[in-house]
Design a protein around this motif. Structure first.
Motif, PDB file in Angstrom:
ATOM      1  N   ILE A 180       0.856  -1.187   0.000  1.00 62.60           N
ATOM      2  CA  ILE A 180       0.000   0.000   0.000  1.00 62.60           C
ATOM      3  C   ILE A 180       0.895   1.240   0.000  1.00 62.60           C
ATOM      4  O   ILE A 180       1.745   1.391   0.881  1.00 62.60           O
ATOM      5  CB  ILE A 180      -0.933   0.032   1.229  1.00 62.60           C
ATOM      6  N   ALA A 181       0.697   2.123  -0.965  1.00 65.67           N
ATOM      7  CA  ALA A 181       1.529   3.318  -1.089  1.00 65.67           C
ATOM      8  C   ALA A 181       1.311   4.261   0.094  1.00 65.67           C
ATOM      9  O   ALA A 181       0.234   4.281   0.709  1.00 65.67           O
ATOM     10  CB  ALA A 181       1.229   4.045  -2.398  1.00 65.67           C
ATOM     11  N   LEU A 182       2.357   5.057   0.386  1.00 63.34           N
ATOM     12  CA  LEU A 182       2.295   5.965   1.532  1.00 63.34           C
ATOM     13  C   LEU A 182       1.137   6.935   1.426  1.00 63.34           C
ATOM     14  O   LEU A 182       0.411   7.169   2.399  1.00 63.34           O
ATOM     15  CB  LEU A 182       3.618   6.732   1.655  1.00 63.34           C
ATOM     16  N   ASP A 183       0.944   7.547   0.271  1.00 59.55           N
ATOM     17  CA  ASP A 183      -0.131   8.532   0.143  1.00 59.55           C
ATOM     18  C   ASP A 183      -1.500   7.895   0.388  1.00 59.55           C
ATOM     19  O   ASP A 183      -2.410   8.539   0.925  1.00 59.55           O
ATOM     20  CB  ASP A 183      -0.089   9.209  -1.234  1.00 59.55           C
ATOM     21  N   VAL A 184      -1.646   6.633   0.032  1.00 56.92           N
ATOM     22  CA  VAL A 184      -2.922   5.938   0.257  1.00 56.92           C
ATOM     23  C   VAL A 184      -3.126   5.686   1.750  1.00 56.92           C
ATOM     24  O   VAL A 184      -4.238   5.841   2.269  1.00 56.92           O
ATOM     25  CB  VAL A 184      -2.946   4.610  -0.528  1.00 56.92           C
ATOM     26  N   VAL A 185      -2.056   5.330   2.456  1.00 56.12           N
ATOM     27  CA  VAL A 185      -2.152   5.119   3.906  1.00 56.12           C
ATOM     28  C   VAL A 185      -2.558   6.409   4.603  1.00 56.12           C
ATOM     29  O   VAL A 185      -3.436   6.417   5.480  1.00 56.12           O
ATOM     30  CB  VAL A 185      -0.802   4.612   4.464  1.00 56.12           C
ATOM     31  N   ILE A 186      -1.933   7.508   4.222  1.00 61.41           N
ATOM     32  CA  ILE A 186      -2.257   8.802   4.846  1.00 61.41           C
ATOM     33  C   ILE A 186      -3.697   9.213   4.546  1.00 61.41           C
ATOM     34  O   ILE A 186      -4.422   9.689   5.428  1.00 61.41           O
ATOM     35  CB  ILE A 186      -1.263   9.874   4.369  1.00 61.41           C
ATOM     36  N   ARG A 187      -4.120   9.009   3.310  1.00 66.68           N
ATOM     37  CA  ARG A 187      -5.500   9.365   2.947  1.00 66.68           C
ATOM     38  C   ARG A 187      -6.501   8.529   3.738  1.00 66.68           C
ATOM     39  O   ARG A 187      -7.590   9.007   4.084  1.00 66.68           O
ATOM     40  CB  ARG A 187      -5.702   9.181   1.444  1.00 66.68           C
ATOM     41  N   THR A 193       1.174  11.861  10.482  1.00 64.67           N
ATOM     42  CA  THR A 193       1.625  11.883   9.084  1.00 64.67           C
ATOM     43  C   THR A 193       3.141  11.760   9.000  1.00 64.67           C
ATOM     44  O   THR A 193       3.674  10.995   8.187  1.00 64.67           O
ATOM     45  CB  THR A 193       1.160  13.170   8.388  1.00 64.67           C
ATOM     46  N   SER A 194       3.850  12.505   9.836  1.00 63.97           N
ATOM     47  CA  SER A 194       5.312  12.410   9.862  1.00 63.97           C
ATOM     48  C   SER A 194       5.766  11.012  10.262  1.00 63.97           C
ATOM     49  O   SER A 194       6.698  10.444   9.683  1.00 63.97           O
ATOM     50  CB  SER A 194       5.892  13.444  10.831  1.00 63.97           C
ATOM     51  N   THR A 195       5.090  10.448  11.261  1.00 63.24           N
ATOM     52  CA  THR A 195       5.429   9.098  11.722  1.00 63.24           C
ATOM     53  C   THR A 195       5.188   8.065  10.625  1.00 63.24           C
ATOM     54  O   THR A 195       6.017   7.177  10.387  1.00 63.24           O
ATOM     55  CB  THR A 195       4.596   8.747  12.961  1.00 63.24           C
ATOM     56  N   LEU A 196       4.058   8.175   9.947  1.00 64.97           N
ATOM     57  CA  LEU A 196       3.748   7.254   8.863  1.00 64.97           C
ATOM     58  C   LEU A 196       4.790   7.334   7.753  1.00 64.97           C
ATOM     59  O   LEU A 196       5.244   6.307   7.224  1.00 64.97           O
ATOM     60  CB  LEU A 196       2.361   7.559   8.286  1.00 64.97           C
ATOM     61  N   ALA A 197       5.176   8.558   7.397  1.00 69.31           N
ATOM     62  CA  ALA A 197       6.124   8.754   6.294  1.00 69.31           C
ATOM     63  C   ALA A 197       7.472   8.112   6.609  1.00 69.31           C
ATOM     64  O   ALA A 197       8.060   7.417   5.768  1.00 69.31           O
ATOM     65  CB  ALA A 197       6.290  10.242   6.011  1.00 69.31           C
ATOM     66  N   LEU A 198       7.974   8.334   7.819  1.00 67.36           N
ATOM     67  CA  LEU A 198       9.277   7.785   8.196  1.00 67.36           C
ATOM     68  C   LEU A 198       9.246   6.257   8.260  1.00 67.36           C
ATOM     69  O   LEU A 198      10.141   5.576   7.744  1.00 67.36           O
ATOM     70  CB  LEU A 198       9.721   8.362   9.540  1.00 67.36           C
ATOM     71  N   ALA A 199       8.223   5.704   8.896  1.00 59.08           N
ATOM     72  CA  ALA A 199       8.143   4.252   9.057  1.00 59.08           C
ATOM     73  C   ALA A 199       7.895   3.558   7.727  1.00 59.08           C
ATOM     74  O   ALA A 199       8.521   2.539   7.405  1.00 59.08           O
ATOM     75  CB  ALA A 199       7.034   3.897  10.045  1.00 59.08           C
ATOM     76  N   HIS A 200       6.991   4.097   6.931  1.00 56.68           N
ATOM     77  CA  HIS A 200       6.668   3.504   5.629  1.00 56.68           C
ATOM     78  C   HIS A 200       7.884   3.571   4.702  1.00 56.68           C
ATOM     79  O   HIS A 200       8.213   2.592   4.022  1.00 56.68           O
ATOM     80  CB  HIS A 200       5.482   4.243   5.005  1.00 56.68           C
ATOM     81  N   GLY A 201       8.575   4.709   4.700  1.00 52.85           N
ATOM     82  CA  GLY A 201       9.755   4.863   3.848  1.00 52.85           C
ATOM     83  C   GLY A 201      10.853   3.894   4.219  1.00 52.85           C
ATOM     84  O   GLY A 201      11.502   3.298   3.353  1.00 52.85           O
ATOM     85  N   SER A 202      11.079   3.731   5.526  1.00 52.31           N
ATOM     86  CA  SER A 202      12.109   2.810   5.994  1.00 52.31           C
ATOM     87  C   SER A 202      11.784   1.374   5.597  1.00 52.31           C
ATOM     88  O   SER A 202      12.652   0.638   5.118  1.00 52.31           O
ATOM     89  CB  SER A 202      12.244   2.917   7.519  1.00 52.31           C
ATOM     90  N   GLU A 203      10.532   0.977   5.775  1.00 48.01           N
ATOM     91  CA  GLU A 203      10.134  -0.389   5.431  1.00 48.01           C
ATOM     92  C   GLU A 203      10.193  -0.620   3.920  1.00 48.01           C
ATOM     93  O   GLU A 203      10.628  -1.680   3.454  1.00 48.01           O
ATOM     94  CB  GLU A 203       8.710  -0.654   5.933  1.00 48.01           C
ATOM     95  N   THR A 204       9.769   0.385   3.149  1.00 42.43           N
ATOM     96  CA  THR A 204       9.793   0.264   1.690  1.00 42.43           C
ATOM     97  C   THR A 204      11.215   0.121   1.176  1.00 42.43           C
ATOM     98  O   THR A 204      11.500  -0.680   0.280  1.00 42.43           O
ATOM     99  CB  THR A 204       9.121   1.486   1.045  1.00 42.43           C
ATOM    100  N   LEU A 205      12.132   0.915   1.751  1.00 42.93           N
ATOM    101  CA  LEU A 205      13.532   0.837   1.339  1.00 42.93           C
ATOM    102  C   LEU A 205      14.106  -0.545   1.636  1.00 42.93           C
ATOM    103  O   LEU A 205      14.791  -1.146   0.795  1.00 42.93           O
ATOM    104  CB  LEU A 205      14.350   1.911   2.057  1.00 42.93           C
ATOM    105  N   ALA A 206      13.822  -1.062   2.824  1.00 41.96           N
ATOM    106  CA  ALA A 206      14.320  -2.395   3.181  1.00 41.96           C
ATOM    107  C   ALA A 206      13.721  -3.462   2.270  1.00 41.96           C
ATOM    108  O   ALA A 206      14.415  -4.371   1.811  1.00 41.96           O
ATOM    109  CB  ALA A 206      13.983  -2.691   4.643  1.00 41.96           C
TER     110      ALA A 206
END
Length: 394
Positions: free
Chosen positions: A87-94, A133-146
């Motif tokens: 699930i993309a980050l923007d979709v999670v935030i929405r 939103t900031s928390t979601l972005a950091l956690a989602h980005g870290s997991e996506t990168l891994a």
């Protein structure tokens, strides 16, 4: 303002908590309607997550605060889980916005003194939303990168096995891990930049194709893709690569992991037959030229001489190729290339005089087409692995 004055909001929150199941059902329904990606999340799991999100939100309102560390830890864990589910980050935030919207609709209708406290309540909601939103972005980005790093490593390992024809159980396991159906059709693509100075050309993102399964990697200096999708999406991917100034070799459609290996090797054979003028070669259409070009180092020097003639006389070269593509029809070649028929005849005769190959015979035309492809490969001078030309020419 004293905590006692917050009583009307506490009453409204308690009332919402009593109706939380219904509010959750409405929020989940709206999220899954407005955000189709959540079809990837099992309904029971999704409902439980939304219920907990809204419960935490209401408890924070009742205590007259924004989200605390425990609340944000829960959001962080959810973001990582959604990233793993694709699930993309923007979709999670929405989705969080949709949940808050349903919650606000319930709270803003509270009667009496609670109405005067709505501005402060809205401020707490916005403050919490900014933090989450900031928390979601950091956690989602870290997991996506891994996840992407693992995907890249697995993709490269699979490509190495397929290219080496090491089709043991590991190749099947890796293909299944990446999401491939090991019994369906695979297509391999090999591509490289058009010129040496273009090596930093940006690649298009294949995710624009709406869901084909893709393994990306490299074989020597080449970049390769292994895809499992329909022909239309393959064509779109080829168009995107050529638009980005890549030359592309395309293997044929083959079933199963063995077929994936075959298609990937065909794509590599097809690539040396591409050129600036003809950036795509499909093995299914150009297999004769592809196979000859793969062993160009074994061709006689007389063939190299013909290739040099093709490079020195581009108008003759282009007419010979156009004549081939027109099914050896002078009239058809003249019409599609906006030439007079006499001009086509003159150029074909001139080619025969210079090369001793008569392009109006099957054998002479086939050898001429191969020589023109060799001329293009020499002109590219990109060191395409597998072309066996340039510095290795005897």
């Amino acid at each position: 303002m004293s905590q006692d004055s917050w009583g009307p909001v506490v009453d409204a929150v308690n009332s919402a908590l009593e109706r939380l199941d219904a509010i959750t059902d409405d929020a989940v329904a709206r999220i899954r309607t407005e955000l189709a990606d959540f079809a990837l999340v099992p309904y029971v799991e999704h409902r439980a997550a939304v219920h907990e999100q809204l419960r935490r939100r209401l408890v924070a309102f009742r205590e007259r605060r924004s989200w605390d560390h425990d609340d944000l830890d829960e959001a962080r864990a959810l973001a990582r889980r959604r990233a793993r589910q694709g699930i993309a980050l923007d979709v999670v935030i929405r989705a969080y916005h949709v949940g808050d919207r349903e919650l606000w609709r319930s709270l803003s209708g509270a009667p009496g003194e609670a109405q005067a406290l709505l501005p402060e309540l809205a401020s707490l909601m916005l403050e919490s939303l900014q933090a989450v939103t900031s928390t979601l972005a950091l956690a989602h980005g870290s997991e996506t990168l891994a996840r992407d790093r693992v995907q890249m490593a697995v993709s490269q390992r699979l490509i190495d096995l397929l290219n080496a024809r090491a089709l043991d159980a590991e190749a099947y396991r890796l293909a299944e891990y990446l999401g491939f159906d090991v019994d369906r059709t695979f297509v391999g693509l090999a591509y490289t930049t058009g010129r040496r100075e273009s090596q930093n050309t940006a690649e298009p993102d294949p995710h624009f194709l709406n869901g084909p399964i893709i393994a990306r990697g490299g074989i020597g200096s080449l970049r390769v893709l292994l895809v499992q999708t329909d022909d239309q999406n393959v064509d779109r991917l080829v168009d995107a690569l050529t638009t980005a100034a890549f030359r592309v070799g395309v293997g044929s459609n083959h079933n199963g992991v063995l077929g994936a290996s075959r298609s990937l090797r065909q794509a590599q054979l097809a690539l040396p037959a591409t050129s600036h003028h003809r950036p795509v070669s499909r093995f299914s259409e150009d297999w004769v030229t592809n196979c000859v070009m793969s062993r160009a180092d074994l061709l006689d020097k007389e063939v190299l001489h013909i290739a040099e003639i093709a490079s020195a006389h581009p108008s003759l070269r282009d007419t010979v190729l156009a004549f081939s593509e027109s099914d050896m029809s002078v009239t058809g070649c003249a019409r599609t290339n906006h030439l007079h028929a006499n001009t086509v005849v003159y150029r074909l005769n001139r080619w025969r005089e210079l090369t001793d190959l008569d392009p109006r015979t099957f054998s002479g035309l086939m050898q001429s087409v191969v020589a023109c492809a060799l001329a293009d490969a020499l002109a590219n001078s990109t060191g395409v692995e597998g072309s066996a030309i340039n510095s290795r020419w005897p």
